[in-house]
Every structure is written in C-alpha cells, then in structure tokens.
Design a protein around this motif. Sequence first.
Motif, mmCIF file in Angstrom:
data_model
loop_
_atom_site.group_PDB
_atom_site.id
_atom_site.type_symbol
_atom_site.label_atom_id
_atom_site.label_comp_id
_atom_site.label_asym_id
_atom_site.label_seq_id
_atom_site.Cartn_x
_atom_site.Cartn_y
_atom_site.Cartn_z
ATOM 1 N N LEU A 296 0.836 -1.192 0.000
ATOM 2 C CA LEU A 296 0.000 0.000 0.000
ATOM 3 C C LEU A 296 0.876 1.248 0.000
ATOM 4 N N LEU A 297 0.240 2.401 -0.150
ATOM 5 C CA LEU A 297 0.995 3.645 -0.259
ATOM 6 C C LEU A 297 1.797 3.954 0.999
ATOM 7 N N ASP A 298 1.372 3.445 2.139
ATOM 8 C CA ASP A 298 2.122 3.683 3.373
ATOM 9 C C ASP A 298 3.169 2.599 3.614
ATOM 10 N N GLU A 299 3.466 1.815 2.535
ATOM 11 C CA GLU A 299 4.490 0.767 2.560
ATOM 12 C C GLU A 299 4.064 -0.494 3.300
ATOM 13 N N GLN A 300 2.834 -0.570 3.781
ATOM 14 C CA GLN A 300 2.390 -1.808 4.434
ATOM 15 C C GLN A 300 2.246 -2.907 3.388
ATOM 16 N N GLU A 301 2.833 -4.074 3.694
ATOM 17 C CA GLU A 301 2.778 -5.204 2.772
ATOM 18 C C GLU A 301 1.509 -6.023 3.039
ATOM 19 N N ILE A 302 0.891 -6.480 1.960
ATOM 20 C CA ILE A 302 -0.345 -7.246 2.055
ATOM 21 C C ILE A 302 -0.280 -8.439 1.108
ATOM 22 N N ALA A 303 -1.150 -9.401 1.344
ATOM 23 C CA ALA A 303 -1.306 -10.543 0.430
ATOM 24 C C ALA A 303 -2.716 -10.474 -0.136
ATOM 25 N N ILE A 304 -2.838 -10.612 -1.443
ATOM 26 C CA ILE A 304 -4.120 -10.456 -2.121
ATOM 27 C C ILE A 304 -4.478 -11.746 -2.845
ATOM 28 N N LYS A 305 -5.611 -12.338 -2.438
ATOM 29 C CA LYS A 305 -6.104 -13.543 -3.116
ATOM 30 C C LYS A 305 -7.194 -13.131 -4.084
ATOM 31 N N ARG A 306 -6.915 -13.309 -5.373
ATOM 32 C CA ARG A 306 -7.856 -12.924 -6.425
ATOM 33 C C ARG A 306 -8.542 -14.180 -6.949
ATOM 34 N N LEU A 307 -9.796 -14.350 -6.603
ATOM 35 C CA LEU A 307 -10.517 -15.552 -6.998
ATOM 36 C C LEU A 307 -10.727 -15.571 -8.502
ATOM 37 N N SER A 308 -10.350 -16.675 -9.137
ATOM 38 C CA SER A 308 -10.539 -16.790 -10.574
ATOM 39 C C SER A 308 -12.015 -16.982 -10.877
ATOM 40 N N ARG A 309 -12.416 -16.611 -12.097
ATOM 41 C CA ARG A 309 -13.829 -16.709 -12.471
ATOM 42 C C ARG A 309 -14.274 -18.164 -12.590
ATOM 43 N N SER A 310 -13.310 -19.058 -12.844
ATOM 44 C CA SER A 310 -13.643 -20.481 -12.923
ATOM 45 C C SER A 310 -13.523 -21.165 -11.567
ATOM 46 N N SER A 311 -13.248 -20.366 -10.540
ATOM 47 C CA SER A 311 -13.044 -20.927 -9.212
ATOM 48 C C SER A 311 -14.291 -21.602 -8.674
ATOM 49 N N GLY A 312 -14.080 -22.681 -7.920
ATOM 50 C CA GLY A 312 -15.196 -23.341 -7.254
ATOM 51 C C GLY A 312 -15.711 -22.529 -6.089
ATOM 52 N N GLN A 313 -14.921 -21.550 -5.644
ATOM 53 C CA GLN A 313 -15.364 -20.713 -4.536
ATOM 54 C C GLN A 313 -16.171 -19.558 -5.103
ATOM 55 N N GLY A 314 -17.470 -19.611 -4.909
ATOM 56 C CA GLY A 314 -18.340 -18.571 -5.430
ATOM 57 C C GLY A 314 -18.652 -17.528 -4.388
ATOM 58 N N LEU A 315 -19.734 -16.798 -4.618
ATOM 59 C CA LEU A 315 -20.110 -15.722 -3.707
ATOM 60 C C LEU A 315 -20.418 -16.238 -2.306
ATOM 61 N N THR A 316 -20.988 -17.461 -2.242
ATOM 62 C CA THR A 316 -21.348 -18.004 -0.929
ATOM 63 C C THR A 316 -20.112 -18.217 -0.076
ATOM 64 N N GLU A 317 -19.103 -18.906 -0.647
ATOM 65 C CA GLU A 317 -17.878 -19.163 0.111
ATOM 66 C C GLU A 317 -17.124 -17.867 0.394
ATOM 67 N N PHE A 318 -17.156 -16.964 -0.594
ATOM 68 C CA PHE A 318 -16.494 -15.672 -0.432
ATOM 69 C C PHE A 318 -17.096 -14.905 0.742
ATOM 70 N N LYS A 319 -18.434 -14.826 0.761
ATOM 71 C CA LYS A 319 -19.140 -14.150 1.854
ATOM 72 C C LYS A 319 -18.863 -14.852 3.180
ATOM 73 N N ASN A 320 -18.848 -16.181 3.125
ATOM 74 C CA ASN A 320 -18.618 -16.982 4.330
ATOM 75 C C ASN A 320 -17.279 -16.627 4.973
ATOM 76 N N GLU A 321 -16.250 -16.547 4.144
ATOM 77 C CA GLU A 321 -14.924 -16.254 4.681
ATOM 78 C C GLU A 321 -14.868 -14.857 5.285
#
Length: 595
Positions: A296-321
């Motif tokens: 980020l702009l303040d130099e904080q490091e992050i990890a970003i998980k970008r769900l693929s469109r073919s992913s088995g994890q849909g909106l339900t699992e996404f919301k669940n997490e």
Amino acid sequence: MKLGINFKTGHTWSLTSWRSENSPASGSFTLGLDPNSTSQLVILWQGDIYWTSGPWHNGHFEYVSRFAYDFKPNFRYFSDENEKYFIYSVDKSITYSRYKISPRGVIREVGNSFAPFGACSVALEAGDERKAGCTKKKLLPECRDPNIQFVIDTGYMDRAGFKFPENDNLSSFDCEDKCISNCSCVAYSSVNNDGTGCEIWSQGSVLPSYMIQRKIAHVVPHKEENKRQQELLFELGAATKPFVKYSNVKKLEKDRKKSNELQLFSFRSTATATNNFSIENKLGEGGFGPVYKGKLLDEQEIAIKRLSRSSGQGLTEFKNEIILIAKLQHNNLVRLLGCCIEGGEKILIYEYLPNKSLDFFLFDPNKKYLLDWKKRYNIIEGIAQGLLYLHKYSRLRVVHRDLKASNILLDNDMNPKISDFGMARIFGRNEFEANTNKIVGTYGYMSPEYAMEGIFSTKSDVFSFGVLLLEIVSCKKNYSNHHHERPLNLIGYAWELWKEGRALELMDQTLGDLCPNDVVLRCIHVGLLCVQENPMDRPTMSDVVSMFTNEILQLSEPRQPAFFIGRSPVESGISRNKSENCSLNNASISVMQAR
C-alpha cells in the motif's frame, strides 16, 4: 453500385469505413464480396472476417432478416467468367438511398439510424450471434467478465495512460479492442480531436473539467453482476466499511480491531498495490485462484487472493470467509484486512506473511532443515491453540473443514496462522455435528465419517490436526509410499511402528540426536489419538492442548486409526510404483456426493 471483383483486372469494388466520423482516412472495416468465391458479402476487420451475410439464395441473404428488404434497395447477384458482383437498384419512390459502413463496422443507410445488416461486438464468442452473421473474432481473456460493459464520461483521467505506436491509425473500435484484450485496462479514449488514436489506462478515474473535455470509456459492472454485488455488500452489512483513502490503512486497521470491521477496498487500490497483478508479484496459486504480494501507499505489505472466475469458490464461500474472519480474533488465525467486490472481481486482502505456508518447508528435502524441533513444536502448539479458539473460545463455534499444511501460514518468526475459511461452518452452541451432501476438503486430511457419510463436527478438525501432527514430525505426506515393503499411508505406517514399539523411527532424521525423544514420542501418541476411526474416541482440542501443556498427564492407548492400510503389495494388488505416484493431499475438492 457494385460490390464484387473483376477477374481480368483484379479490381475490387468495396466499401471501406472512415477511421472516425470526423476522419475520412481509411478505417479498419471493409465491406465486399467474399474472397473465398462464395456468393455472400463479408465485412473484414483488420483483414479478418468479422461478419458474413450468408449465401445469396432466392433473392435474399441467409443471415439477413427479411424485414431488412422492406422499402430498401433490391439486391441482385451477377457472376460469369470475367467478373462477379452484387448490385442494387432502388424503387422510383425512393429519391435518395445510400449505404455506408461505419467506423465500428455497422452497415447503415445514410440518413437513417436503421442498421439493416445488424452489428457485432468486439470480442464475440463463437456462435453467439451466428444467425446475425457474426463470426468469432477472438475469445475474451480469462480475466475478463463476459458481461463487460463500458460507460462514456467526459473529462480527463487523473493518471497517465499508455499510447500505442500506431496511434493515428487506430479507430475508437480498435482502441476498445486493445482495452478489452488487456487484463489490466480499466478505461480507454481516442487521442486526437477527430476521434482517432488510442490511449488506455490500467488505473485512475475520470474527473470533470471545463478546459479538458475527452470522451473516456471506462469499465462498469454488468447490471446483473452489479446487482449481485450490491446484494452481497448488503448482506455483509456491519462486517465491512468503505475503504476510501487506503494510504491510511494502519489507522483504519486500528479502528477495525476495535470495531471488528473490515475495509472495502476498490479494485483500483488492489491493482495499484500489486502493480496490476504483475507476474513478479505473484506468490503462488491455489485451487481458487492466484495470490499476489502487494504494498500500500504507506508501505504496508499485504497478500491479495484474487478468486478466478472459474473458481469453485463462489459468492457463498467468499461471503462466508469474510463474515467468519471478521468475527474471529486470535494470534494463530490469519488476519483479513478487507475485500474487493467490483466489476465481477472477488478479492480478499490479508496481512502479508513472508514465510509462505508450512508445506513449502515441510515437504521440501532442502528447506525442511530450516525447521528444527523447537520451531516445529511451536508450530504444533500454535495450530492447536488456533483450533481450540475456533472450537471453544470464539464468539462462534467454527469447524474449519480444510485444515492442512498449505493452509498454515508462517510469519517472520515462523509462528503459525490458520488461513482459508471459505469452507468453514458455524455451529450453534448446542449443535455438535451436522450432515451435508456437499463434501469439501482435501483428501488425506478428511475424517472417515465426513468423507464417507458427510457427517462433520469439531472432531473432523481434530482428525485433520492429527494427520498434520504426524506430517510435521515425519516430514512425510499422509498419502505416499512410506515403506519399501508395504504401500502404507502415513497413518498406517505410524500405527504399525507404534504397535512394534518403534514409533521414534517415524521422526524426521534431519532433526538429529539433540531432539527430545520423549516430547517427539508424546506428539506421535497425540497424533494417533486424533486419527482414531471413531470420532467419540478422539480427544477434543481442549484435551489436546492439555496433553501438550501437562507433561504428567497419562495418555490413553490409541486404537486402530481410520484409513489404516496394512496389506502387502501382493495382497492388495497395488504395485509400489503406483503407490509412489498416489499423493493426493494437495488438491482441495469442493463437490463430492457422500455415500
């Protein structure tokens, strides 16, 4: 007027589009007779067939609607050895009739907005509009939502874009194609006042201006997709709050700890943090999509998980997490900073843990040397504490359902953090087990009652913990060949060594002679108690933690574990080579019907 070819001279009669409505230079589209000697008209886009009229038959084109001929010019087809062409005549009552092909490849009657021969989109899937004569130009990149839409605003972009070398030769239609084909593109615009040239942006937003007025097309979510996203955001409710100035993330993170709120990141902020999801920033890829390192702009490091469109994890699992982890606070659980739900994207933003996951070290013949016994025991205790919190001390009773080495992340000091709550289930305080027809988890870590009958409880996580404990001690995966005479899984191998009084032989030999044998033996003992076939025989995580912290506590003798494989290769009919290739505990499954 003719549309065709003279075979003697090679001359062709065709219509060519302007580059833009204000630039008469030759554009990208040409309407003419099919060069492949068929009796049909075609539109070429940059030399490739973009639209076909269909063969001429009984006075009309196959792919052109009959109503297009009502009160329109009458087409006729002529062909001999010298030339072939289409020609049209007009009814005497029509005083003026002229056709043109627009800069976007649409055949129109001049003075009338009616497009008699239809129109095609930039990136058309094969067969989508076959009856209209549209042919496949190109497939959308996997990163693009098939429902992608652009909206045109007037103003200027707040950031610099990329201009193409062939700028003046590109129409707005070509520019749109450049943008759609680039996974990072969020907006495009013509460069010149006459509507030609092309500039695309991977980040930025349109700002109004009285002095600079450019027409800029930028991506917007499809209506249905946007509706689903809004519904999801509404469901998340108090779990999230808008993330406006992401340079203040540290302050917002402090606020989150107080209020249990997560930040809603914009797609622009995640793209910027990962340098537009560049391959250099990619940390790895799981069953649900790639994971990137970001800053980020303040130099904080992050990890970003970008769900693929073919992913088995849909909106339900996404919301669940999101909802689950928003309400969970523990040192041995990975922290979720926020999420992004925009333009078909589903992105989770976590704290960045530099030492990756446990399996990265545990099953690598070279890296496992970095895990001495002190680190391993600390990891074992940390996982146990995290599970105990989930099962007993959190505001929700949570069953993780996918505990495995790749879901244990390690921080700077190699402290473990349980991650990936997409498959987790919340239990009521008076609820002890549940049944499902949708089995989720990973082979090698699933308890027998769950894998076979779809029944899961906290004891399912205890079983997974037992497998993980034996793997940490031995540096071996559960499902692989561990003995030169028998195709045992790790559980079976540990059980046979235990019965023969040789349990310490399971220990990874790289640990050396300085390793406390009594502690290692106790860990193996606890591991075997956790993987017993009957869930009632397995300890709770409270019991497990007591077994580690109370050294004088007498442990019961373990019973035969689940999935015990003890037959010889001859008896089982399984060759050793086949067994060596049967390592299945890396792949998560999302759907499996229970028996």
